[in-house]
Write a protein that holds these residues in place. Structure first.
Motif, PDB file in Angstrom:
ATOM      1  N   PRO A  24       7.767  -0.752 -26.256  1.00 48.41           N
ATOM      2  CA  PRO A  24       8.245  -0.547 -24.895  1.00 48.41           C
ATOM      3  C   PRO A  24       7.659   0.725 -24.304  1.00 48.41           C
ATOM      4  O   PRO A  24       7.288   1.645 -25.037  1.00 48.41           O
ATOM      5  CB  PRO A  24       9.759  -0.411 -25.076  1.00 48.41           C
ATOM      6  N   GLU A  25       7.584   0.771 -22.972  1.00 48.51           N
ATOM      7  CA  GLU A  25       7.075   1.966 -22.308  1.00 48.51           C
ATOM      8  C   GLU A  25       7.913   2.265 -21.070  1.00 48.51           C
ATOM      9  O   GLU A  25       8.521   1.379 -20.475  1.00 48.51           O
ATOM     10  CB  GLU A  25       5.613   1.785 -21.897  1.00 48.51           C
ATOM     11  N   THR A  26       7.925   3.525 -20.693  1.00 43.63           N
ATOM     12  CA  THR A  26       8.529   3.971 -19.443  1.00 43.63           C
ATOM     13  C   THR A  26       7.531   4.879 -18.737  1.00 43.63           C
ATOM     14  O   THR A  26       6.922   5.755 -19.363  1.00 43.63           O
ATOM     15  CB  THR A  26       9.842   4.739 -19.690  1.00 43.63           C
ATOM     16  N   PHE A  27       7.375   4.664 -17.426  1.00 40.17           N
ATOM     17  CA  PHE A  27       6.478   5.480 -16.616  1.00 40.17           C
ATOM     18  C   PHE A  27       7.332   6.266 -15.629  1.00 40.17           C
ATOM     19  O   PHE A  27       8.137   5.698 -14.884  1.00 40.17           O
ATOM     20  CB  PHE A  27       5.470   4.599 -15.888  1.00 40.17           C
ATOM     21  N   LEU A  28       7.147   7.579 -15.626  1.00 40.53           N
ATOM     22  CA  LEU A  28       8.000   8.494 -14.870  1.00 40.53           C
ATOM     23  C   LEU A  28       7.132   9.355 -13.969  1.00 40.53           C
ATOM     24  O   LEU A  28       6.147   9.942 -14.425  1.00 40.53           O
ATOM     25  CB  LEU A  28       8.796   9.364 -15.848  1.00 40.53           C
ATOM     26  N   ARG A  29       7.528   9.429 -12.683  1.00 38.60           N
ATOM     27  CA  ARG A  29       6.798  10.254 -11.722  1.00 38.60           C
ATOM     28  C   ARG A  29       7.794  10.950 -10.803  1.00 38.60           C
ATOM     29  O   ARG A  29       8.959  10.568 -10.728  1.00 38.60           O
ATOM     30  CB  ARG A  29       5.850   9.405 -10.865  1.00 38.60           C
ATOM     31  N   GLY A  30       7.299  11.978 -10.094  1.00 36.43           N
ATOM     32  CA  GLY A  30       8.125  12.627  -9.082  1.00 36.43           C
ATOM     33  C   GLY A  30       8.275  14.110  -9.324  1.00 36.43           C
ATOM     34  O   GLY A  30       7.981  14.632 -10.409  1.00 36.43           O
ATOM     35  N   PRO A  31       8.784  14.832  -8.318  1.00 38.44           N
ATOM     36  CA  PRO A  31       8.910  16.294  -8.399  1.00 38.44           C
ATOM     37  C   PRO A  31       9.760  16.771  -9.571  1.00 38.44           C
ATOM     38  O   PRO A  31       9.537  17.866 -10.087  1.00 38.44           O
ATOM     39  CB  PRO A  31       9.550  16.664  -7.053  1.00 38.44           C
ATOM     40  N   ASP A  32      10.769  15.970  -9.962  1.00 43.61           N
ATOM     41  CA  ASP A  32      11.688  16.409 -11.012  1.00 43.61           C
ATOM     42  C   ASP A  32      11.390  15.769 -12.372  1.00 43.61           C
ATOM     43  O   ASP A  32      12.216  15.866 -13.291  1.00 43.61           O
ATOM     44  CB  ASP A  32      13.129  16.072 -10.630  1.00 43.61           C
ATOM     45  N   ALA A  33      10.240  15.123 -12.508  1.00 47.12           N
ATOM     46  CA  ALA A  33       9.967  14.389 -13.747  1.00 47.12           C
ATOM     47  C   ALA A  33       9.960  15.309 -14.962  1.00 47.12           C
ATOM     48  O   ALA A  33      10.614  15.026 -15.978  1.00 47.12           O
ATOM     49  CB  ALA A  33       8.637  13.642 -13.630  1.00 47.12           C
ATOM     50  N   GLN A  34       9.237  16.408 -14.890  1.00 47.07           N
ATOM     51  CA  GLN A  34       9.183  17.304 -16.045  1.00 47.07           C
ATOM     52  C   GLN A  34      10.521  17.994 -16.263  1.00 47.07           C
ATOM     53  O   GLN A  34      10.921  18.211 -17.419  1.00 47.07           O
ATOM     54  CB  GLN A  34       8.072  18.337 -15.883  1.00 47.07           C
ATOM     55  N   LYS A  35      11.242  18.313 -15.204  1.00 43.40           N
ATOM     56  CA  LYS A  35      12.564  18.929 -15.360  1.00 43.40           C
ATOM     57  C   LYS A  35      13.507  17.980 -16.090  1.00 43.40           C
ATOM     58  O   LYS A  35      14.264  18.395 -16.987  1.00 43.40           O
ATOM     59  CB  LYS A  35      13.139  19.309 -13.995  1.00 43.40           C
ATOM     60  N   ILE A  88     -12.220  16.218 -28.361  1.00 36.63           N
ATOM     61  CA  ILE A  88     -10.797  16.046 -28.075  1.00 36.63           C
ATOM     62  C   ILE A  88      -9.992  16.692 -29.198  1.00 36.63           C
ATOM     63  O   ILE A  88      -9.979  16.188 -30.323  1.00 36.63           O
ATOM     64  CB  ILE A  88     -10.417  14.559 -27.963  1.00 36.63           C
ATOM     65  N   PRO A  89      -9.318  17.801 -28.950  1.00 32.95           N
ATOM     66  CA  PRO A  89      -8.447  18.382 -29.980  1.00 32.95           C
ATOM     67  C   PRO A  89      -7.342  17.411 -30.366  1.00 32.95           C
ATOM     68  O   PRO A  89      -7.006  16.488 -29.615  1.00 32.95           O
ATOM     69  CB  PRO A  89      -7.873  19.638 -29.304  1.00 32.95           C
ATOM     70  N   PHE A  90      -6.746  17.637 -31.530  1.00 31.61           N
ATOM     71  CA  PHE A  90      -5.713  16.737 -32.032  1.00 31.61           C
ATOM     72  C   PHE A  90      -4.532  16.674 -31.079  1.00 31.61           C
ATOM     73  O   PHE A  90      -4.038  17.683 -30.592  1.00 31.61           O
ATOM     74  CB  PHE A  90      -5.239  17.178 -33.417  1.00 31.61           C
ATOM     75  N   PHE A  91      -4.063  15.453 -30.800  1.00 31.48           N
ATOM     76  CA  PHE A  91      -2.971  15.158 -29.896  1.00 31.48           C
ATOM     77  C   PHE A  91      -3.261  15.629 -28.475  1.00 31.48           C
ATOM     78  O   PHE A  91      -2.354  15.968 -27.723  1.00 31.48           O
ATOM     79  CB  PHE A  91      -1.636  15.709 -30.405  1.00 31.48           C
ATOM     80  N   ARG A  92      -4.525  15.616 -28.125  1.00 33.37           N
ATOM     81  CA  ARG A  92      -4.950  15.812 -26.745  1.00 33.37           C
ATOM     82  C   ARG A  92      -5.604  14.518 -26.271  1.00 33.37           C
ATOM     83  O   ARG A  92      -5.896  13.627 -27.062  1.00 33.37           O
ATOM     84  CB  ARG A  92      -5.931  16.975 -26.624  1.00 33.37           C
ATOM     85  N   MET A  93      -5.838  14.440 -24.961  1.00 37.46           N
ATOM     86  CA  MET A  93      -6.350  13.215 -24.378  1.00 37.46           C
ATOM     87  C   MET A  93      -7.642  13.472 -23.619  1.00 37.46           C
ATOM     88  O   MET A  93      -7.975  14.615 -23.289  1.00 37.46           O
ATOM     89  CB  MET A  93      -5.313  12.604 -23.432  1.00 37.46           C
ATOM     90  N   LEU A 135       1.058  12.785 -20.722  1.00 38.93           N
ATOM     91  CA  LEU A 135       0.969  13.144 -19.314  1.00 38.93           C
ATOM     92  C   LEU A 135      -0.413  12.740 -18.821  1.00 38.93           C
ATOM     93  O   LEU A 135      -1.426  13.333 -19.223  1.00 38.93           O
ATOM     94  CB  LEU A 135       1.204  14.644 -19.109  1.00 38.93           C
ATOM     95  N   LEU A 136      -0.451  11.706 -17.985  1.00 35.77           N
ATOM     96  CA  LEU A 136      -1.724  11.186 -17.505  1.00 35.77           C
ATOM     97  C   LEU A 136      -2.282  12.082 -16.402  1.00 35.77           C
ATOM     98  O   LEU A 136      -1.591  12.937 -15.854  1.00 35.77           O
ATOM     99  CB  LEU A 136      -1.542   9.752 -17.007  1.00 35.77           C
ATOM    100  N   ASP A 137      -3.548  11.858 -16.074  1.00 37.97           N
ATOM    101  CA  ASP A 137      -4.220  12.757 -15.136  1.00 37.97           C
ATOM    102  C   ASP A 137      -3.727  12.600 -13.705  1.00 37.97           C
ATOM    103  O   ASP A 137      -3.999  13.457 -12.853  1.00 37.97           O
ATOM    104  CB  ASP A 137      -5.738  12.569 -15.199  1.00 37.97           C
ATOM    105  N   ASP A 138      -2.979  11.525 -13.410  1.00 39.10           N
ATOM    106  CA  ASP A 138      -2.439  11.366 -12.062  1.00 39.10           C
ATOM    107  C   ASP A 138      -1.006  11.879 -11.946  1.00 39.10           C
ATOM    108  O   ASP A 138      -0.327  11.643 -10.938  1.00 39.10           O
ATOM    109  CB  ASP A 138      -2.511   9.895 -11.631  1.00 39.10           C
ATOM    110  N   ALA A 162      -0.351  15.313 -24.936  1.00 38.96           N
ATOM    111  CA  ALA A 162       0.663  14.426 -25.490  1.00 38.96           C
ATOM    112  C   ALA A 162       1.521  15.204 -26.471  1.00 38.96           C
ATOM    113  O   ALA A 162       1.130  16.264 -26.967  1.00 38.96           O
ATOM    114  CB  ALA A 162       0.006  13.232 -26.185  1.00 38.96           C
ATOM    115  N   LYS A 163       2.709  14.682 -26.754  1.00 36.53           N
ATOM    116  CA  LYS A 163       3.588  15.306 -27.733  1.00 36.53           C
ATOM    117  C   LYS A 163       4.539  14.248 -28.279  1.00 36.53           C
ATOM    118  O   LYS A 163       4.763  13.205 -27.661  1.00 36.53           O
ATOM    119  CB  LYS A 163       4.367  16.473 -27.138  1.00 36.53           C
TER     120      LYS A 163
END
Length: 473
Positions: free
Chosen positions: A69-80, A189-194, A118-121, A98-99
């Motif tokens: 399963p996946e969830t895609f999250l966006r918006g000003p408060d996403a990281q908060k 690409i360092p480990f666990f980087r994209m 965290l994707l580039d967009d 990534a983490k």
């Protein structure tokens, strides 16, 4: 007149006097791991032995596009939102990182974990881990966060609308196949980087990752482009002896990699989660949790685990406020934390289990190959040589690369040193439960030796590198 069916998880709990017995006997696993074939991948493309060997000797292509399963999250408060819920730090968490993301309840026990990219967009992509994805969605809606959230269920629940594919290359030639398949220069690409690359004309996200003990790569992109990218990888990989992994080999990789997937979610008893339980449907994954194995505990909360149990304490950072922070700060003062280890099963005892199939008496619990777990949340009791319970064993399976049965266990610190001898109880009490995948059988004991987790040397080296990188994020 039929009884009214419970609508919420809380309704189910209120109607179920013995939750452990219910989960032990009367639920079916919600995950394809327990029922291979739920996704459109065969159990084997060739045979699981050669597919296992490929991640050690050549290169194996895992297709993880269907069961996660996946969830895609966006918006000003996403990281908060993610920071408020997660034990991880988000300092310096920038696009194309990534983490391993963990959430706990207010008492400091683990609700779930997943891979977070965290994707580039600016989109946060949560991969696998239904329990933590449910928790994130609930808090996004109940907490008034300014975010948009899109769920992408596994293929079995969503056969027409999958958003992203996920492929993974593992093995000593994984890097070679990747380097030749991409257009242009090989990125560093360092480990666990994209990074982003092109394969067969398609834009592809690359996560430097590993599951089976090698520094492989995980590739993802729009689901509609899966066939094109997969065909290119197989074309390039042919000269390296590439094989495709069926579900048997894929789910058996845990023994070598040491990943403790899907602990029992700590959501059933915390009074502060009452509203969450009312929000969760009765037929959610939490309502269909399945227990099994020889360790039958009196209450569901005794199955809960802490970040220390899972080796995730190195990811725990107190540089932000989050749910469970105060409880975890108190836990951090303790010196008796359990440890995650590998158990190497005694060969004579394993052979004795199989030999029982040929005798006149009721056989011991059958050991399926290569994955021998027979419930979603397997818990087999582990005792020391004096007979005291010192922990439990979860996943168990056979690896042709080590020619051994291995299981992932959580044990008390006095039993965690490599070389310690322990005794595992195999099979369920009273001849078995009502689970349809459990036949009538006898219990027996299996001697085992404690070993490092992960077990494979390459996987141990990879884990050490990953933890060092993760601690710096």
């Amino acid at each position: 007149m039929s009884e009214k069916k419970p609508k919420s998880l809380q309704d189910l709990l209120d109607a179920t006097p013995d939750l452990v017995s219910y989960f032990y006997n009367d639920t079916h696993s919600p995950h394809a791991m327990a029922t291979p074939g739920a996704a459109p991948l065969p159990p084997e493309f060739t045979n699981w032995r050669d597919e296992q060997r490929a991640w050690r000797e050549s290169v194996l292509l895992f297709d993880q596009s269907y069961h996660m399963p996946e969830t895609f999250l966006r918006g000003p408060d996403a990281q908060k939102l993610l920071s408020d819920l997660g034990i991880n730090s988000f300092e310096n968490f920038t696009p194309l990182r990534a983490k391993q993301y963990f959430c706990c309840n207010h008492r400091g026990y683990v609700i779930g974990e997943c891979v977070l990219q965290l994707l580039d967009d600016g989109t946060y992509e949560l991969i696998s881990g239904t329990y933590v994805q449910n928790w994130v969605e609930y808090n996004a809606r109940a907490g008034g966060y300014d975010v948009t959230l899109e769920r992408d269920p596994p293929f079995a629940e969503n056969p027409r609308g999958r958003r992203m594919y996920h492929l993974q290359l593992e093995g000593p030639f994984a890097r070679d196949v990747f380097a030749e398949a991409i257009e242009g220069e090989m990125p560093d690409i360092p480990f666990f980087r994209m990074a982003k690359v092109k394969i067969a004309g398609s834009d592809v996200y690359v996560l430097r990752h590993g599951m089976a003990g090698h520094l492989g790569v995980e590739l993802s992109g729009p689901f509609a482009e899966l066939d094109r990218v997969r065909m290119r990888l197989l074309e390039v990989g042919a000269k390296y002896g590439i094989r495709r992994s069926g579900t048997k080999a894929q789910y058996s990789a845990l023994g070598e990699s040491g990943w403790f997937g899907y602990p029992v979610p700590a959501v059933y008893t915390d009074p502060e989660l009452a509203d969450y339980r009312k929000w969760l449907p009765a037929d959610s994954w939490e309502g269909r949790t399945q227990l099994g194995g020889s360790l039958v505990l009196p209450s569901i909360e005794q199955y809960y685990v802490t970040p220390w149990d899972l080796g995730a304490d190195k990811l725990l950072k107190f540089d932000h406020d989050f749910i469970g922070r105060e409880a975890l700060q108190e836990m951090a003062k303790r010196t008796d934390h359990r440890k995650k280890v590998t158990l190497v099963w005694n060969e004579e005892d394993v052979a004795r289990v199989y030999a029982s199939l040929m005798g006149p008496d009721l056989p011991f619990k059958y050991m399926e190959l290569p994955k021998s777990s027979y419930s979603f949340h397997q818990h087999d009791e582990v005792r020391n040589e004096r007979g005291d319970i010192v922990g439990f064993s979860k996943f168990v399976g056979y690896t042709v690369n080590e020619a051994k049965f291995l299981s992932i266990a959580i044990v008390a610190p006095e039993a965690a040193a490599p070389g310690t001898q322990v005794i595992l109880t195999w099979g369920e009490p009273n001849g078995g439960s009502r689970k349809p995948m459990v036949e009538r059988h006898r219990q027996t004991t299996i001697r085992a030796t404690v070993a490092p987790n992960p077990y494979a040397k390459a996987a141990q080296q990879q884990k050490n590198a990953a933890l060092m990188k993760a601690a710096a994020v």
